[in-house]
Design an enzyme around this catalytic site. Sequence first.
Site, PDB file in Angstrom:
ATOM      1  N   HIS A   7       0.963  -1.408   0.007  1.00 23.80           N
ATOM      2  CA  HIS A   7      -0.046   0.029   0.105  1.00 23.80           C
ATOM      3  C   HIS A   7       0.834   1.291  -0.058  1.00 23.80           C
ATOM      4  O   HIS A   7       0.517   2.307   0.008  1.00 23.80           O
ATOM      5  CB  HIS A   7      -1.077  -0.108   1.397  1.00 23.80           C
ATOM      6  N   ASP A  76       9.780  -6.160   2.092  1.00 26.14           N
ATOM      7  CA  ASP A  76       9.666  -5.591   3.093  1.00 26.14           C
ATOM      8  C   ASP A  76      11.109  -4.749   3.508  1.00 26.14           C
ATOM      9  O   ASP A  76      12.043  -5.232   2.926  1.00 26.14           O
ATOM     10  CB  ASP A  76       9.606  -6.620   4.292  1.00 26.14           C
ATOM     11  N   SER A  77      11.078  -3.529   3.827  1.00 21.37           N
ATOM     12  CA  SER A  77      12.171  -2.705   3.926  1.00 21.37           C
ATOM     13  C   SER A  77      12.438  -1.827   5.065  1.00 21.37           C
ATOM     14  O   SER A  77      11.354  -1.800   6.017  1.00 21.37           O
ATOM     15  CB  SER A  77      12.334  -1.814   2.671  1.00 21.37           C
ATOM     16  N   PHE A 162      10.574   9.520  -0.121  1.00 22.29           N
ATOM     17  CA  PHE A 162       9.593   9.161   1.042  1.00 22.29           C
ATOM     18  C   PHE A 162      10.340   8.812   2.236  1.00 22.29           C
ATOM     19  O   PHE A 162      11.399   8.741   2.414  1.00 22.29           O
ATOM     20  CB  PHE A 162       8.544   8.257   0.686  1.00 22.29           C
ATOM     21  N   GLY A 163       9.532   8.509   3.269  1.00 18.06           N
ATOM     22  CA  GLY A 163      10.173   8.067   4.672  1.00 18.06           C
ATOM     23  C   GLY A 163      11.447   8.634   5.066  1.00 18.06           C
ATOM     24  O   GLY A 163      11.234   9.917   5.338  1.00 18.06           O
ATOM     25  N   TYR A 164      12.142   7.926   5.268  1.00 19.05           N
ATOM     26  CA  TYR A 164      13.335   8.297   5.904  1.00 19.05           C
ATOM     27  C   TYR A 164      14.405   8.994   4.940  1.00 19.05           C
ATOM     28  O   TYR A 164      15.693   9.389   5.289  1.00 19.05           O
ATOM     29  CB  TYR A 164      14.335   7.243   6.847  1.00 19.05           C
ATOM     30  N   ASP A 165      13.983   9.249   3.599  1.00 15.63           N
ATOM     31  CA  ASP A 165      15.134   9.882   2.724  1.00 15.63           C
ATOM     32  C   ASP A 165      15.672  11.206   2.909  1.00 15.63           C
ATOM     33  O   ASP A 165      16.956  11.209   2.826  1.00 15.63           O
ATOM     34  CB  ASP A 165      14.383   9.809   1.376  1.00 15.63           C
ATOM     35  N   LYS A 185      18.626   8.194  -7.001  1.00 19.67           N
ATOM     36  CA  LYS A 185      18.231   7.433  -5.938  1.00 19.67           C
ATOM     37  C   LYS A 185      18.274   5.723  -6.328  1.00 19.67           C
ATOM     38  O   LYS A 185      18.705   4.875  -5.801  1.00 19.67           O
ATOM     39  CB  LYS A 185      16.929   7.680  -5.193  1.00 19.67           C
ATOM     40  N   HIS A 190      18.415   0.779  -2.047  1.00 21.84           N
ATOM     41  CA  HIS A 190      18.195  -0.583  -1.577  1.00 21.84           C
ATOM     42  C   HIS A 190      17.189  -1.417  -2.563  1.00 21.84           C
ATOM     43  O   HIS A 190      17.553  -2.273  -2.882  1.00 21.84           O
ATOM     44  CB  HIS A 190      17.902  -0.877  -0.184  1.00 21.84           C
TER      45      HIS A 190
HETATM   46  P1  ITT Z   1       3.827  -2.327   2.871  1.00 19.60           P
HETATM   47  O1  ITT Z   1       3.808  -3.216   4.133  1.00 19.60           O
HETATM   48  O2  ITT Z   1       2.471  -2.048   2.344  1.00 19.60           O
HETATM   49  O3  ITT Z   1       4.606  -2.654   1.848  1.00 19.60           O
HETATM   50  P2  ITT Z   1       4.925  -0.361   4.713  1.00 19.60           P
HETATM   51  O4  ITT Z   1       5.271   1.017   4.732  1.00 19.60           O
HETATM   52  O5  ITT Z   1       4.373  -0.687   5.792  1.00 19.60           O
HETATM   53  O6  ITT Z   1       4.069  -0.716   3.452  1.00 19.60           O
HETATM   54  P3  ITT Z   1       7.306  -1.662   5.493  1.00 19.60           P
HETATM   55  O7  ITT Z   1       6.705  -2.302   6.496  1.00 19.60           O
HETATM   56  O8  ITT Z   1       8.365  -2.543   4.640  1.00 19.60           O
HETATM   57  O9  ITT Z   1       6.548  -0.926   4.664  1.00 19.60           O
HETATM   58  O10 ITT Z   1       8.092  -0.327   6.165  1.00 19.60           O
HETATM   59  C1  ITT Z   1       9.019   0.154   5.218  1.00 19.60           C
HETATM   60  C2  ITT Z   1       9.342   1.445   5.853  1.00 19.60           C
HETATM   61  O11 ITT Z   1      10.854   1.865   5.927  1.00 19.60           O
HETATM   62  C3  ITT Z   1       8.650   2.533   5.038  1.00 19.60           C
HETATM   63  O12 ITT Z   1       7.486   2.863   5.669  1.00 19.60           O
HETATM   64  C4  ITT Z   1       9.605   3.726   5.209  1.00 19.60           C
HETATM   65  O13 ITT Z   1       9.244   4.588   6.449  1.00 19.60           O
HETATM   66  C5  ITT Z   1      10.993   3.169   5.369  1.00 19.60           C
HETATM   67  N1  ITT Z   1      11.679   3.098   4.149  1.00 19.60           N
HETATM   68  C6  ITT Z   1      11.708   1.907   3.371  1.00 19.60           C
HETATM   69  N2  ITT Z   1      12.258   2.367   1.917  1.00 19.60           N
HETATM   70  C7  ITT Z   1      12.680   3.455   2.063  1.00 19.60           C
HETATM   71  C8  ITT Z   1      13.075   4.418   1.220  1.00 19.60           C
HETATM   72  O14 ITT Z   1      13.483   4.025   0.071  1.00 19.60           O
HETATM   73  N3  ITT Z   1      13.143   5.763   1.742  1.00 19.60           N
HETATM   74  C9  ITT Z   1      12.841   6.133   2.952  1.00 19.60           C
HETATM   75  N4  ITT Z   1      12.381   5.246   3.559  1.00 19.60           N
HETATM   76  C10 ITT Z   1      12.033   3.982   3.399  1.00 19.60           C
END
Ligand code: ITT
Length: 207
Positions: A7, A76-77, A162-165, A185, A190
Amino acid sequence: MIILATHNSGKIKEFKRNLIQLNNLNLVDLKTLGITNVADESGFTFEENAKQKLSSYFELLKNKFDFNKNILISEDSGLEVFSLNRQPGVKSARYGGEKLSDRDRNKYLLKKMVKIPLEQRKAQFVCVIAIAGSGIPLKTPKIFRAEVSGIISLEEKGDNGFGYDPIFISSIFQKTNAQLKDEEKDSISHRGLAIKKITPLLEKMLI
Ligand code: ITT
């Protein structure tokens, strides 16, 4: 068809732009399919969580989509900060509280690290992709992993990604990931590297 079991809009964009060159690509994600169910992510490793997501969505979707023909991908990341014992790790999406925005989460992490000097701010992003369907049984999914190392910056910079970028400076560019162009990027991230690993397999599966 490839169903990308996520999502997360940031992930969806990156998968789309990194797989665009594949012939016969028809990639749909959970949002497009209108699926709001959220899979359990109770594993201790990225691999466990990627497999959990794969199984959950396989079970949920198997009556709607024929997985003898269609492909299911989960991912998962997360971010591992070494001086914090690899936190936030598998909890990256929920670190500091479920309801925090990405910006608030970054501020929360920076605050936790306020006393940690630059040389001890080493971190890595990890991405694990799991694939089943179209000849690959759910019991023995194909798993791919990639990492990128860097440091956690002292302040947020940049608006891309997004996220921690905004707080992650990779070892390759002297900028945060959020200051990079998409293609920059993708070339080091990763997820970009993990997608490169799955591409030959997908090419074969999509023939
Ligand atoms: P899904 O489970 O639906 O795939 P999620 O956001 O819950 O979505 P994860 O559990 O894998 O996915 O959480 C990964 C988190 O790690 C994500 O929400 C970001 O906060 C961070 N993250 C992963 N990849 C990133 C990226 O490329 N850049 C920045 N933050 C990242």
